[in-house]
Motif scaffolding. Structure first.
Motif, PDB file in Angstrom:
ATOM      1  N   PHE A 199      -3.086  20.479 -10.950  1.00 34.86           N
ATOM      2  CA  PHE A 199      -3.808  20.398  -9.676  1.00 34.86           C
ATOM      3  C   PHE A 199      -3.085  19.432  -8.746  1.00 34.86           C
ATOM      4  N   ASP A 200      -3.441  19.519  -7.475  1.00 34.73           N
ATOM      5  CA  ASP A 200      -2.818  18.647  -6.479  1.00 34.73           C
ATOM      6  C   ASP A 200      -3.712  17.468  -6.190  1.00 34.73           C
ATOM      7  N   LYS A 201      -3.087  16.346  -5.915  1.00 29.56           N
ATOM      8  CA  LYS A 201      -3.869  15.146  -5.628  1.00 29.56           C
ATOM      9  C   LYS A 201      -3.070  14.226  -4.709  1.00 29.56           C
ATOM     10  N   VAL A 202      -3.783  13.589  -3.805  1.00 30.63           N
ATOM     11  CA  VAL A 202      -3.180  12.535  -3.000  1.00 30.63           C
ATOM     12  C   VAL A 202      -3.751  11.233  -3.547  1.00 30.63           C
ATOM     13  N   GLU A 203      -2.863  10.347  -3.916  1.00 25.86           N
ATOM     14  CA  GLU A 203      -3.285   9.126  -4.600  1.00 25.86           C
ATOM     15  C   GLU A 203      -2.897   7.905  -3.765  1.00 25.86           C
ATOM     16  N   LEU A 250      -4.329  -1.629  -8.090  1.00 26.53           N
ATOM     17  CA  LEU A 250      -5.493  -0.801  -7.803  1.00 26.53           C
ATOM     18  C   LEU A 250      -5.020   0.600  -7.469  1.00 26.53           C
ATOM     19  N   ASN A 251      -5.873   1.568  -7.747  1.00 30.76           N
ATOM     20  CA  ASN A 251      -5.553   2.898  -7.266  1.00 30.76           C
ATOM     21  C   ASN A 251      -6.798   3.736  -7.125  1.00 30.76           C
ATOM     22  N   GLY A 252      -6.633   4.833  -6.379  1.00 28.21           N
ATOM     23  CA  GLY A 252      -7.762   5.716  -6.173  1.00 28.21           C
ATOM     24  C   GLY A 252      -7.287   7.070  -5.706  1.00 28.21           C
ATOM     25  N   SER A 253      -8.053   8.083  -6.017  1.00 27.12           N
ATOM     26  CA  SER A 253      -7.713   9.411  -5.535  1.00 27.12           C
ATOM     27  C   SER A 253      -8.217   9.525  -4.104  1.00 27.12           C
ATOM     28  N   ALA A 254      -7.371  10.083  -3.266  1.00 17.69           N
ATOM     29  CA  ALA A 254      -7.778  10.199  -1.858  1.00 17.69           C
ATOM     30  C   ALA A 254      -7.153  11.449  -1.238  1.00 17.69           C
ATOM     31  N   LEU A 255      -7.461  12.535  -1.807  1.00 16.91           N
ATOM     32  CA  LEU A 255      -8.402  12.864  -2.868  1.00 16.91           C
ATOM     33  C   LEU A 255      -7.803  13.892  -3.823  1.00 16.91           C
ATOM     34  N   LYS A 285       0.837  -1.198   0.000  1.00 14.53           N
ATOM     35  CA  LYS A 285       0.000   0.000   0.000  1.00 14.53           C
ATOM     36  C   LYS A 285       0.867   1.241   0.000  1.00 14.53           C
ATOM     37  N   MET A 286       0.670   2.081  -0.996  1.00 16.28           N
ATOM     38  CA  MET A 286       1.477   3.296  -1.114  1.00 16.28           C
ATOM     39  C   MET A 286       0.578   4.506  -1.305  1.00 16.28           C
ATOM     40  N   VAL A 287       1.034   5.626  -0.768  1.00 17.29           N
ATOM     41  CA  VAL A 287       0.285   6.868  -0.951  1.00 17.29           C
ATOM     42  C   VAL A 287       1.265   7.944  -1.370  1.00 17.29           C
ATOM     43  N   GLY A 288       0.832   8.797  -2.277  1.00 12.62           N
ATOM     44  CA  GLY A 288       1.716   9.875  -2.705  1.00 12.62           C
ATOM     45  C   GLY A 288       0.941  11.139  -3.000  1.00 12.62           C
ATOM     46  N   TYR A 289       1.494  12.241  -2.520  1.00 13.25           N
ATOM     47  CA  TYR A 289       0.945  13.530  -2.920  1.00 13.25           C
ATOM     48  C   TYR A 289       1.801  14.035  -4.064  1.00 13.25           C
ATOM     49  N   THR A 290       1.171  14.469  -5.139  1.00 10.64           N
ATOM     50  CA  THR A 290       1.903  15.119  -6.232  1.00 10.64           C
ATOM     51  C   THR A 290       0.995  16.143  -6.899  1.00 10.64           C
ATOM     52  N   PRO A 291       1.599  17.132  -7.502  1.00 14.98           N
ATOM     53  CA  PRO A 291       0.847  17.904  -8.478  1.00 14.98           C
ATOM     54  C   PRO A 291       0.601  16.998  -9.687  1.00 14.98           C
ATOM     55  N   ALA A 294     -23.225  25.601  -4.610  1.00 16.89           N
ATOM     56  CA  ALA A 294     -23.557  26.828  -5.336  1.00 16.89           C
ATOM     57  C   ALA A 294     -23.775  26.560  -6.827  1.00 16.89           C
ATOM     58  N   GLN A 295     -23.023  25.615  -7.365  1.00 15.65           N
ATOM     59  CA  GLN A 295     -23.183  25.300  -8.791  1.00 15.65           C
ATOM     60  C   GLN A 295     -24.347  24.348  -9.000  1.00 15.65           C
ATOM     61  N   LYS A 296     -24.790  23.761  -7.890  1.00 16.55           N
ATOM     62  CA  LYS A 296     -25.863  22.785  -7.919  1.00 16.55           C
ATOM     63  C   LYS A 296     -25.578  21.642  -8.887  1.00 16.55           C
ATOM     64  N   LYS A 297     -24.376  21.070  -8.715  1.00 17.44           N
ATOM     65  CA  LYS A 297     -24.090  19.880  -9.517  1.00 17.44           C
ATOM     66  C   LYS A 297     -23.041  19.021  -8.809  1.00 17.44           C
ATOM     67  N   TRP A 298     -22.926  17.790  -9.277  1.00 20.44           N
ATOM     68  CA  TRP A 298     -21.971  16.862  -8.696  1.00 20.44           C
ATOM     69  C   TRP A 298     -20.619  17.030  -9.354  1.00 20.44           C
ATOM     70  N   LEU A 299     -19.568  16.990  -8.544  1.00 21.49           N
ATOM     71  CA  LEU A 299     -18.211  17.089  -9.076  1.00 21.49           C
ATOM     72  C   LEU A 299     -17.432  15.836  -8.712  1.00 21.49           C
ATOM     73  N   GLU A 300     -16.792  15.249  -9.711  1.00 22.05           N
ATOM     74  CA  GLU A 300     -16.012  14.035  -9.451  1.00 22.05           C
ATOM     75  C   GLU A 300     -14.728  14.389  -8.703  1.00 22.05           C
ATOM     76  N   VAL A 301     -14.524  13.721  -7.566  1.00 19.82           N
ATOM     77  CA  VAL A 301     -13.320  14.017  -6.786  1.00 19.82           C
ATOM     78  C   VAL A 301     -12.431  12.797  -6.591  1.00 19.82           C
ATOM     79  N   SER A 302     -12.952  11.634  -6.942  1.00 23.04           N
ATOM     80  CA  SER A 302     -12.139  10.430  -6.784  1.00 23.04           C
ATOM     81  C   SER A 302     -12.642   9.350  -7.709  1.00 23.04           C
ATOM     82  N   SER A 303     -11.694   8.534  -8.134  1.00 24.89           N
ATOM     83  CA  SER A 303     -12.009   7.421  -8.994  1.00 24.89           C
ATOM     84  C   SER A 303     -11.190   6.258  -8.447  1.00 24.89           C
TER      85      SER A 303
END
Length: 432
Positions: A292-296, A392-397, A264-270, A354-363
């Motif tokens: 953008f920044d993401k922790v994966e 396997l992988n996933g955005s977190a987040l 199990k590995m986690v990494g923050y990167t732009p 405010a935008q009244k919509k769903w935004l994808e933040v993780s896959s």
RNA sequence: GGUGAGGUGGGUGAGUGGCUGAAACCACCGGUUUGCUAAACCGGCGUACGUGGAAACGCGUACCGCGGGUUCGAAUCCCGCCCUCACCGCCA
């Protein structure tokens, strides 16, 4: 990349699975084409190896004649010369076979590259994002924003949290500059996500942000998704579109011990994405940016329990969203929306009040052996033969849309409230 | 950027163009011996593809950074490329 042996042994299942992806009949036809070509391939290999074996036998014989000095007698000398001629003839034939073989192998390879992963049986069929299955949704009413209900890009200006115009000046559109408390908030989120992952047993990795061609090929960005990545041509390096790329490649060409798994590995990167050709309200503000920044989180898992690990990853991501008090839903992607390399993917979406919509933040995805086959990541159980691992992988987040949803939801007439869990990191609890 | 050295199995490291898939040592695994541990001794110990077999395993082919060439035969000779290390210069 699918394994040929798997395709051959499970032709019906592969076809049935691939049909869920709405592939053209032409691409579906590749399955049988590959099986057919593989038959030809084997036949040729048989011929080539038989000839090579004969060459080796003759060479040994000739060597023996020379070494023992027998070649000096007329009879043996003739034998040696005859042998040499036979080898030359055999090699000529081998060259011919090998040319054919190499054509066939290239063709197999090209067809294999075109075939996406076989969806898991849980994957619903469907044409596109409208057919995704809502796997889990919020209970009750969706919250409305407080204060003036401003969208995040206006909040960014009002509270001087990030500046798009400045980013355009320095680089170009889609490169936001975070400032003051916006920057602090960003850093707080990263630290919070990392700490949570580390607590959950992930090892932190800080990988290179530029990768070579072999690495980009390993996780499947090359050859087809070349346009997605920024390319430093002079050195032939690619800017990573996600930490998945360098982190998964850590184990490229390795054989890991079964006892070490799951790794199990986690990494923050732009992350850098060219995302050519997208316009409209979807790209407004932080909804879609080039950097953008993401922790994966990434796992190398045993095929026997990789789906348990997938479930574990889902709960991890859920935990983060719950901690931040963000309303979210989980989608199980349908065949038409499922990524090329994935067997099963869950998308997390947060509610942009405010935008009244769903935004994808993780896959969050299980690629089974699709990536490991290309990267040759294998594991060994005791003295067994090596087998391919599941990756396997996933955005977190992913940060920008979390930031967007969080700012919009937490705005009040006094300012923007910082979620409790982040206060230890920011040391302020209100943005004014 | 300049100069030099080098890339061999999990690691260290030998290797005269045929007897080298590759010595030796270490690590690892199995066993023998042994109050226990250790030591000693014996044995095993690469991967891929093809083929036979229910399997154990057998046979064949390939692989000594990558690609090409010379030769009946290449880890060994030749050419190109990649990479690593060291020193100098520059530099966070």
């Amino acid at each position: 990349m699918l394994e040929i042996n798997y395709i051959k042994a499970n032709r019906e299942e592969v076809l049935k699975g691939l049909k869920k992806r709405n592939l053209s009949t032409e691409v579906l036809g590749y399955v049988d084409k590959i099986i057919m070509l593989d038959g030809k391939r084997r036949a040729l290999i048989g011929k080539i190896e038989e000839s090579k074996s004969e060459v080796n036998r003759l060479s040994k014989e000739i060597g023996e004649l020379f070494r023992t000095g027998q070649a000096k007698t007329t009879e043996s000398a003739e034998k040696a010369i005859a042998g040499k001629e036979m080898v030359t003839e055999l090699k000529r034939m081998i060259t011919g076979y090998e040319k054919k073989l190499s054509k066939i192998e290239t063709s197999i390879q090209n067809h294999l590259y075109e075939l996406p992963n076989v969806p898991n049986s849980l994957v619903p069929s469907g044409a596109g994002e409208d057919d995704n299955e809502v796997f889990k949704k919020v209970s009750g009413e969706l919250p409305t924003p407080g204060g003036d209900g401003l969208p995040h890009w206006e909040l960014g200006i009002k509270y001087k949290l990030f500046d798009f115009k400045l980013g355009t000046k320095i680089t170009g559109s889609g490169f936001p500059v975070f400032t003051a408390k916006g920057a602090a908030l960003q850093r707080a989120l990263i630290s919070f996500f990392l700490d949570k992952a580390i607590k959950a047993g992930y090892t932190e990795i800080i990988p290179p942000l530029l990768v070579n061609e072999a690495t980009a090929r390993g996780t499947g960005q090359l050859p087809d998704k070349e346009g997605q990545m920024y390319h430093a041509e002079k050195d032939n390096f690619y800017l990573i579109p996600t930490a998945e790329v360098p982190i998964t490649n850590i184990y490229r060409d390795d054989i890991v011990n079964a006892a070490e798994m799951p790794i199990k590995m986690v990494g923050y990167t732009p992350c850098f994405r060219r995302e050519a050709g997208s316009y409209g309200s979807d790209v407004k503000g932080l909804n879609r940016v080039h950097q953008f920044d993401k922790v994966e989180i990434v796992q190398i898992a045993n095929p026997d329990n990789s789906y348990d690990q997938l479930t574990e990853m889902l709960s991890h991501v859920e935990g983060l969203l719950n901690d931040l008090n963000l309303p979210y839903r989980i989608l199980r992607l349908c065949g038409g929306d499922l990524g090329f390399t994935s067997a099963l993917t869950y998308d997390f979406e947060v509610w942009s009040a405010a935008q009244k919509k769903w935004l994808e933040v993780s896959s969050v995805s299980n690629f089974e052996t699709f990536q490991s086959n290309r990267m040759k990541i294998r594991y060994r159980e005791g003295t067994e033969k090596p087998r391919l691992v599941h990756t396997l992988n996933g955005s977190a987040l992913a940060l920008p849309r979390i930031m967007a949803a969080m700012l919009e939801l937490n705005q009040t007439s006094e300012g923007i409230r910082v979620p409790e869990v982040l206060v230890p990191y920011t040391s302020f609890d209100l943005i004014q």
